[in-house]
Design a protein around this motif. Structure first.
Motif, short mmCIF file in Angstrom:
data_model
loop_
_atom_site.label_atom_id
_atom_site.label_comp_id
_atom_site.label_asym_id
_atom_site.label_seq_id
_atom_site.Cartn_x
_atom_site.Cartn_y
_atom_site.Cartn_z
N SER A 5 -3.29 1.75 -11.65
CA SER A 5 -4.05 0.75 -10.93
C SER A 5 -3.26 0.32 -9.69
O SER A 5 -2.23 -0.35 -9.81
N GLN A 6 -3.74 0.72 -8.53
CA GLN A 6 -3.09 0.29 -7.29
C GLN A 6 -3.19 -1.23 -7.16
O GLN A 6 -2.27 -1.87 -6.65
N LYS A 7 -4.30 -1.80 -7.63
CA LYS A 7 -4.48 -3.25 -7.55
C LYS A 7 -3.43 -3.98 -8.37
O LYS A 7 -2.86 -4.98 -7.93
N GLN A 8 -3.13 -3.49 -9.57
CA GLN A 8 -2.13 -4.13 -10.41
C GLN A 8 -0.72 -3.94 -9.85
O GLN A 8 0.10 -4.86 -9.89
N CYS A 12 0.83 -1.20 0.00
CA CYS A 12 0.00 0.00 0.00
C CYS A 12 0.87 1.25 0.00
O CYS A 12 0.54 2.23 -0.64
N ALA A 13 1.99 1.21 0.73
CA ALA A 13 2.89 2.36 0.75
C ALA A 13 3.47 2.61 -0.64
O ALA A 13 3.64 3.75 -1.05
N LEU A 14 3.75 1.55 -1.37
CA LEU A 14 4.28 1.67 -2.72
C LEU A 14 3.30 2.40 -3.64
O LEU A 14 3.70 3.24 -4.43
N ALA A 15 2.03 2.09 -3.51
CA ALA A 15 1.02 2.63 -4.41
C ALA A 15 0.10 3.63 -3.73
O ALA A 15 -0.96 3.94 -4.25
N SER A 16 0.51 4.16 -2.59
CA SER A 16 -0.32 5.18 -1.96
C SER A 16 -0.31 6.44 -2.82
O SER A 16 0.61 6.66 -3.61
N GLU A 17 -1.32 7.24 -2.67
CA GLU A 17 -1.39 8.46 -3.47
C GLU A 17 -0.18 9.37 -3.22
O GLU A 17 0.36 9.95 -4.16
N GLU A 18 0.27 9.43 -1.98
CA GLU A 18 1.43 10.26 -1.66
C GLU A 18 2.70 9.73 -2.32
O GLU A 18 3.49 10.48 -2.89
N ALA A 19 2.89 8.42 -2.26
CA ALA A 19 4.07 7.80 -2.88
C ALA A 19 4.03 7.96 -4.40
O ALA A 19 5.05 8.24 -5.03
N LEU A 20 2.85 7.80 -4.97
CA LEU A 20 2.71 7.97 -6.42
C LEU A 20 2.98 9.42 -6.83
O LEU A 20 3.61 9.67 -7.85
N THR A 21 2.52 10.37 -6.02
CA THR A 21 2.76 11.78 -6.31
C THR A 21 4.27 12.07 -6.30
O THR A 21 4.79 12.74 -7.20
N ARG A 22 4.97 11.56 -5.29
CA ARG A 22 6.43 11.75 -5.21
C ARG A 22 7.11 11.08 -6.41
O ARG A 22 8.04 11.65 -7.00
N ILE A 55 -4.35 9.59 -12.18
CA ILE A 55 -5.54 9.30 -11.40
C ILE A 55 -5.50 7.80 -11.08
O ILE A 55 -4.89 7.02 -11.79
N ILE A 56 -6.14 7.44 -9.99
CA ILE A 56 -6.25 6.03 -9.61
C ILE A 56 -7.42 5.43 -10.38
O ILE A 56 -8.52 5.97 -10.37
N ASP A 57 -7.15 4.34 -11.07
CA ASP A 57 -8.17 3.63 -11.84
C ASP A 57 -7.94 2.13 -11.65
O ASP A 57 -7.20 1.52 -12.41
N ASN A 58 -8.53 1.56 -10.62
CA ASN A 58 -8.31 0.16 -10.30
C ASN A 58 -9.08 -0.81 -11.20
O ASN A 58 -8.98 -2.02 -11.02
N GLU A 59 -9.81 -0.29 -12.16
CA GLU A 59 -10.55 -1.15 -13.08
C GLU A 59 -9.73 -1.56 -14.29
O GLU A 59 -10.11 -2.48 -15.01
N GLN A 60 -8.61 -0.90 -14.54
CA GLN A 60 -7.82 -1.21 -15.73
C GLN A 60 -6.96 -2.45 -15.50
O GLN A 60 -6.72 -2.85 -14.38
N MET A 61 -6.50 -3.04 -16.57
CA MET A 61 -5.76 -4.29 -16.51
C MET A 61 -4.25 -4.10 -16.34
O MET A 61 -3.56 -5.01 -15.93
N SER A 62 -3.71 -2.93 -16.67
CA SER A 62 -2.27 -2.72 -16.55
C SER A 62 -1.96 -1.89 -15.32
O SER A 62 -2.84 -1.26 -14.74
N ASP A 63 -0.69 -1.87 -14.94
CA ASP A 63 -0.28 -1.11 -13.77
C ASP A 63 -0.43 0.39 -14.01
O ASP A 63 -0.97 1.11 -13.19
N MET A 64 0.02 0.86 -15.16
CA MET A 64 -0.13 2.26 -15.56
C MET A 64 -0.31 2.32 -17.07
O MET A 64 0.25 1.50 -17.79
#
Length: 150
Positions: free
Chosen positions: A71-74, A7-17, A49-58
Motif C-alpha cells: 500500500s503506497q498510501k500506508q 512518493c519516491a519512497l513508494a514509487s514502483e521503481e523504488a519498490l522494485t529496487r 503489486i500495489i494495493d492501496n485498499e489494504q490497511m497495512s503497509d505490506m
C-alpha cells in the motif's frame, strides 16, 4: 516537498529496487539469522503489486504464493508520521527493503515447519517474531535504526 520524497519512497521503481535487494539479502543472509533455512529456496517467487485498499503497509497475499501486496498510501502515512516524530529518541526511518525482508522471512518460516522446530520462538507469534528479528538485522547491517515492533 514531503509529498515528492514520500512518493519516491513508494514509487514502483523504488519498490522494485527494494524487493530485488531484499531477495538478494535474504538469499545470502537469512540462514545466518534463522536456523534451518536452506539457501536453495527460490526467491524469484517473490513479487509485489500495489494495493492501496489494504490497511497495512505490506502483507503476503493469502491466495498467491510469494505475492506481496504493497500500500503506497500506508507507506506514505508511515513516512509522514515518522517525519513528524523524527526528533524523538529511537525514531526509525521507513525502509521498504527491510519490510520486504520481513515479508519474505514470514513466508519462508511459515511454510517450513522444520524451521519452527529449530528456533525458540513461541508458536503464537511465530513466524512474525522471527521476521521482526531478521528485519532489524537487515536494518542494522545497513546502518538504520531498529524498527519498533509490537
Amino acid at each position: 516537498m514531503l509529498e515528492r520524497e514520500t512518493c519516491a519512497l513508494a514509487s514502483e521503481e523504488a519498490l522494485t529496487r527494494s524487493l530485488e535487494s531484499a531477495r538478494s539479502w535474504s538469499k545470502n543472509e537469512l540462514g545466518r539469522y534463522v536456523r534451518g533455512v536452506v539457501c536453495k529456496f527460490n526467491y524469484d517467487i517473490f513479487r509485489f503489486i500495489i494495493d492501496n485498499e489494504q490497511m497495512s503497509d505490506m502483507c503476503l497475499d493469502p491466495k498467491e504464493e510469494g505475492l506481496i501486496r504493497v500500500s503506497q498510501k500506508q507507506l506514505d502515512f508511515i513516512k509522514r508520521r515518522q517525519e513528524a516524530f523524527s526528533g524523538m529518541i529511537g525514531a526509525a526511518e521507513v525502509d521498504p527493503e527491510s519490510i520486504f525482508v520481513h515479508e519474505i522471512t514470514e513466508f519462508i518460516v511459515d511454510i517450513d515447519t522444520s524451521v519452527y522446530l529449530q528456533n525458540c520462538v513461541p508458536l503464537t507469534r511465530f513466524p512474525h517474531d522471527v521476521a521482526c528479528i531478521v528485519e532489524n538485522a537487515n536494518r542494522k547491517e545497513r546502518g538504520l535504526k531498529p524498527w519498533f515492533h509490537y
